[in-house]
Motif scaffolding. Structure first.
Motif, short mmCIF file in Angstrom:
data_model
loop_
_atom_site.label_atom_id
_atom_site.label_comp_id
_atom_site.label_asym_id
_atom_site.label_seq_id
_atom_site.Cartn_x
_atom_site.Cartn_y
_atom_site.Cartn_z
N PHE A 107 -15.62 4.83 -1.90
CA PHE A 107 -14.68 5.92 -2.15
C PHE A 107 -13.80 5.62 -3.39
O PHE A 107 -13.41 6.54 -4.10
CB PHE A 107 -13.82 6.16 -0.92
CG PHE A 107 -14.52 6.96 0.14
CD1 PHE A 107 -14.40 8.35 0.17
CD2 PHE A 107 -15.30 6.35 1.09
CE1 PHE A 107 -15.06 9.11 1.13
CE2 PHE A 107 -15.97 7.09 2.07
CZ PHE A 107 -15.85 8.49 2.08
N SER A 108 -13.51 4.34 -3.62
CA SER A 108 -12.74 3.98 -4.82
C SER A 108 -13.53 4.29 -6.08
O SER A 108 -12.96 4.70 -7.10
CB SER A 108 -12.37 2.50 -4.79
OG SER A 108 -11.55 2.20 -3.68
N SER A 109 -14.84 4.08 -6.03
CA SER A 109 -15.67 4.38 -7.20
C SER A 109 -15.68 5.87 -7.52
O SER A 109 -15.92 6.26 -8.68
CB SER A 109 -17.10 3.88 -6.97
OG SER A 109 -17.71 4.60 -5.92
N ALA B 138 -12.69 3.03 -12.49
CA ALA B 138 -12.28 1.93 -13.37
C ALA B 138 -11.50 0.86 -12.61
O ALA B 138 -11.38 -0.27 -13.08
CB ALA B 138 -11.44 2.46 -14.52
N PHE B 139 -10.97 1.23 -11.45
CA PHE B 139 -10.12 0.29 -10.70
C PHE B 139 -10.70 -0.07 -9.34
O PHE B 139 -9.99 -0.61 -8.50
CB PHE B 139 -8.72 0.91 -10.49
CG PHE B 139 -8.01 1.24 -11.76
CD1 PHE B 139 -7.35 0.26 -12.48
CD2 PHE B 139 -8.00 2.54 -12.24
CE1 PHE B 139 -6.69 0.56 -13.65
CE2 PHE B 139 -7.34 2.85 -13.42
CZ PHE B 139 -6.69 1.86 -14.13
N LYS B 140 -11.99 0.21 -9.13
CA LYS B 140 -12.54 -0.02 -7.80
C LYS B 140 -12.52 -1.50 -7.42
O LYS B 140 -12.25 -1.84 -6.26
CB LYS B 140 -13.96 0.54 -7.70
CG LYS B 140 -15.00 -0.18 -8.53
CD LYS B 140 -16.40 0.35 -8.23
CE LYS B 140 -17.45 -0.44 -9.00
NZ LYS B 140 -18.82 -0.01 -8.67
N GLU B 141 -12.80 -2.39 -8.38
CA GLU B 141 -12.77 -3.82 -8.07
C GLU B 141 -11.34 -4.26 -7.74
O GLU B 141 -11.12 -5.07 -6.81
CB GLU B 141 -13.31 -4.64 -9.24
CG GLU B 141 -14.67 -4.19 -9.78
CD GLU B 141 -15.79 -4.41 -8.79
OE1 GLU B 141 -15.54 -4.99 -7.71
OE2 GLU B 141 -16.92 -4.00 -9.08
N VAL B 142 -10.38 -3.75 -8.50
CA VAL B 142 -8.98 -4.10 -8.24
C VAL B 142 -8.57 -3.65 -6.84
O VAL B 142 -7.90 -4.38 -6.10
CB VAL B 142 -8.06 -3.45 -9.30
CG1 VAL B 142 -6.59 -3.73 -9.00
CG2 VAL B 142 -8.42 -3.95 -10.69
N ILE B 143 -8.96 -2.45 -6.47
CA ILE B 143 -8.61 -1.92 -5.15
C ILE B 143 -9.22 -2.78 -4.05
O ILE B 143 -8.55 -3.12 -3.06
CB ILE B 143 -9.06 -0.45 -5.03
CG1 ILE B 143 -8.26 0.42 -6.00
CG2 ILE B 143 -8.90 0.05 -3.61
CD1 ILE B 143 -8.75 1.85 -6.11
N VAL B 144 -10.49 -3.14 -4.21
CA VAL B 144 -11.16 -3.92 -3.18
C VAL B 144 -10.51 -5.29 -3.01
O VAL B 144 -10.21 -5.73 -1.90
CB VAL B 144 -12.67 -4.08 -3.52
CG1 VAL B 144 -13.31 -5.12 -2.62
CG2 VAL B 144 -13.38 -2.75 -3.39
N PHE B 145 -10.26 -5.97 -4.13
CA PHE B 145 -9.71 -7.32 -4.04
C PHE B 145 -8.23 -7.33 -3.67
O PHE B 145 -7.72 -8.33 -3.17
CB PHE B 145 -9.94 -8.07 -5.35
CG PHE B 145 -11.39 -8.31 -5.64
CD1 PHE B 145 -12.24 -8.80 -4.66
CD2 PHE B 145 -11.92 -8.03 -6.89
CE1 PHE B 145 -13.58 -9.00 -4.93
CE2 PHE B 145 -13.26 -8.23 -7.16
CZ PHE B 145 -14.10 -8.72 -6.17
N THR B 146 -7.54 -6.20 -3.91
CA THR B 146 -6.14 -6.11 -3.48
C THR B 146 -6.03 -6.04 -1.96
O THR B 146 -4.99 -6.38 -1.39
CB THR B 146 -5.47 -4.88 -4.12
OG1 THR B 146 -5.60 -4.97 -5.55
CG2 THR B 146 -3.99 -4.81 -3.79
N LEU B 147 -7.12 -5.64 -1.30
CA LEU B 147 -7.11 -5.59 0.15
C LEU B 147 -6.78 -6.95 0.78
O LEU B 147 -6.24 -7.01 1.89
CB LEU B 147 -8.49 -5.14 0.66
CG LEU B 147 -8.89 -3.69 0.45
CD1 LEU B 147 -10.33 -3.48 0.90
CD2 LEU B 147 -7.96 -2.76 1.22
N ILE B 148 -7.11 -8.01 0.06
CA ILE B 148 -6.95 -9.34 0.64
C ILE B 148 -5.47 -9.73 0.77
O ILE B 148 -5.11 -10.54 1.63
CB ILE B 148 -7.71 -10.38 -0.21
CG1 ILE B 148 -8.00 -11.64 0.60
CG2 ILE B 148 -6.94 -10.74 -1.46
CD1 ILE B 148 -8.90 -12.61 -0.13
#
Length: 346
Positions: free
Chosen positions: A311-313, A318-328
């Motif tokens: 869903f972020s993609s 452009a920020f999907k990786e940032v969103i995923v890794f911010t989950l941690i």
């Protein structure tokens, strides 16, 4: 966003989450048994996919030669250890041969089969065998002598192994990416969603492998030995369970899971020599959701990571990786507040 787009994104998220679930389970398994936060797990994924890609061209993949070199180093280490323990030439020779026989056999078969362009499934089997053989050899060469080191030292070593494998991946496979052929090209219409056969294979294979792992730990003697080692290393050692054997078996299982994940994900995206790092990190996020201890929580966390990524993609590619890794971050904060603090030695 309408229902059809949401359905497609949900399917993509579940498909990717199935891969992340396997990697998350492997990371939890390695940490539970060996206390190693296994950063190079993603490299097994890239090596599996790219080894198959090189075999598709009819060339011998560089991983074959790395396997032979790693086997030679491990064999010398085992032979020297046997000589120091028993001071018998026969024991040293047996240790040497016992370490070399399987990796050299796999390398020889692959070198013979590569130019002959066997069917895709045969090449996939060879790729899995090559990458799986790295697991116990890597444990022997890198981690066995550090079995009693602190978690921080083991983490630093894992980072070093990651960089070494990434550099070797560039040497073996080049900077160009590869995309493997699909194992099943059939497409099915499920309402507004067009489901391809590869997505079905990914979900089915991931579920089957998770069930097999559960059966392995519940029903087999080796699985129970690994569980005992994960619960109490000293107690397992006092009961006659070899922690070194447990570590080798654990790394072999992690390499097998990584290789299979690479074969599954290879037809869905282009894999580069350094693609394993991001893929492995998403599995690590899933493992952290499980507290590096709970397999079901890691699997559920992996599906969550895959869905958030999908869903972020769509909303912010452009920020999907940032969103995923911010989950941690909130997960680590919550676990820190919930579990309290203890000394590193405990």
């Amino acid at each position: 966003m309408d229902f059809s787009i949401a359905s497609v994104l949900l399917l993509d998220g579940i498909t990717n989450g199935a891969i992340y679930a396997l990697l998350g389970l492997a990371i939890v398994l390695v940490f539970a048994v060996t206390r190693v936060i296994f950063i190079p797990q993603g490299e097994f994924v890239a090596y599996g996919a790219l080894t198959l890609a090189i075999l598709q061209t009819g060339a011998i993949p560089g991983t074959v030669w790395l396997l032979v070199i790693l086997a030679g180093v491990a064999a010398l280490m085992n032979s020297w250890a046997a000589w120091q323990r028993l001071h018998q030439f026969s024991a040293a020779a047996k240790a040497l041969l016992r370490t070399l026989v399987v990796p050299v056999a796999i390398a020889a078969i692959t070198a013979w089969a590569a130019p002959r362009q066997f069917p895709l499934l045969v090449q996939a089997l060879l790729s899995v065998c090559i990458v799986t053989a790295f697991g116990p050899l890597m444990y022997r060469v890198v981690y066995q002598s550090l079995a009693d080191a602190s978690t921080l030292v083991l983490l630093i070593v894992s980072v070093g192994v990651h960089f070494a494998m990434t550099g070797l991946g560039l040497l073996f496979f080049g900077a160009e990416g590869f995309r493997n052929p699909s194992f099943w090209d059939q497409r099915f219409q499920l309402g507004a969603v067009n489901v391809n056969g590869q997505a079905i294979i990914i979900c089915t294979a991931s579920l089957a492998l998770i069930v097999l792992l559960w059966q392995f730990f519940e029903r087999t003697l080796f699985g129970k030995a690994l569980r005992a080692t994960a619960i109490n290393r000293l107690g397992a050692r006092l009961m006659g369970i070899s922690t070194h054997t447990a570590g080798s078996l654990t790394l072999a299982m992690a390499a097998l899971i990584g290789a299979l994940s690479g074969l599954l994900i290879g037809p869905t995206t282009t894999i580069f020599y350094d693609s394993g790092f991001l893929i492995g990190l998403k599995g690590f996020v899933a493992a952290v959701i499980g507290g590096l201890a709970s397999y079901p929580a890691a699997a559920i966390g992996a599906l969550f990571v895959g869905i958030v990524e999908a869903f972020s993609s769509f909303w912010a590619s452009a920020f999907k990786e940032v969103i995923v890794f911010t989950l941690i971050l909130p997960i680590l904060l919550w676990r820190s507040l919930a579990s309290g603090h203890s000394d590193d030695d405990h």
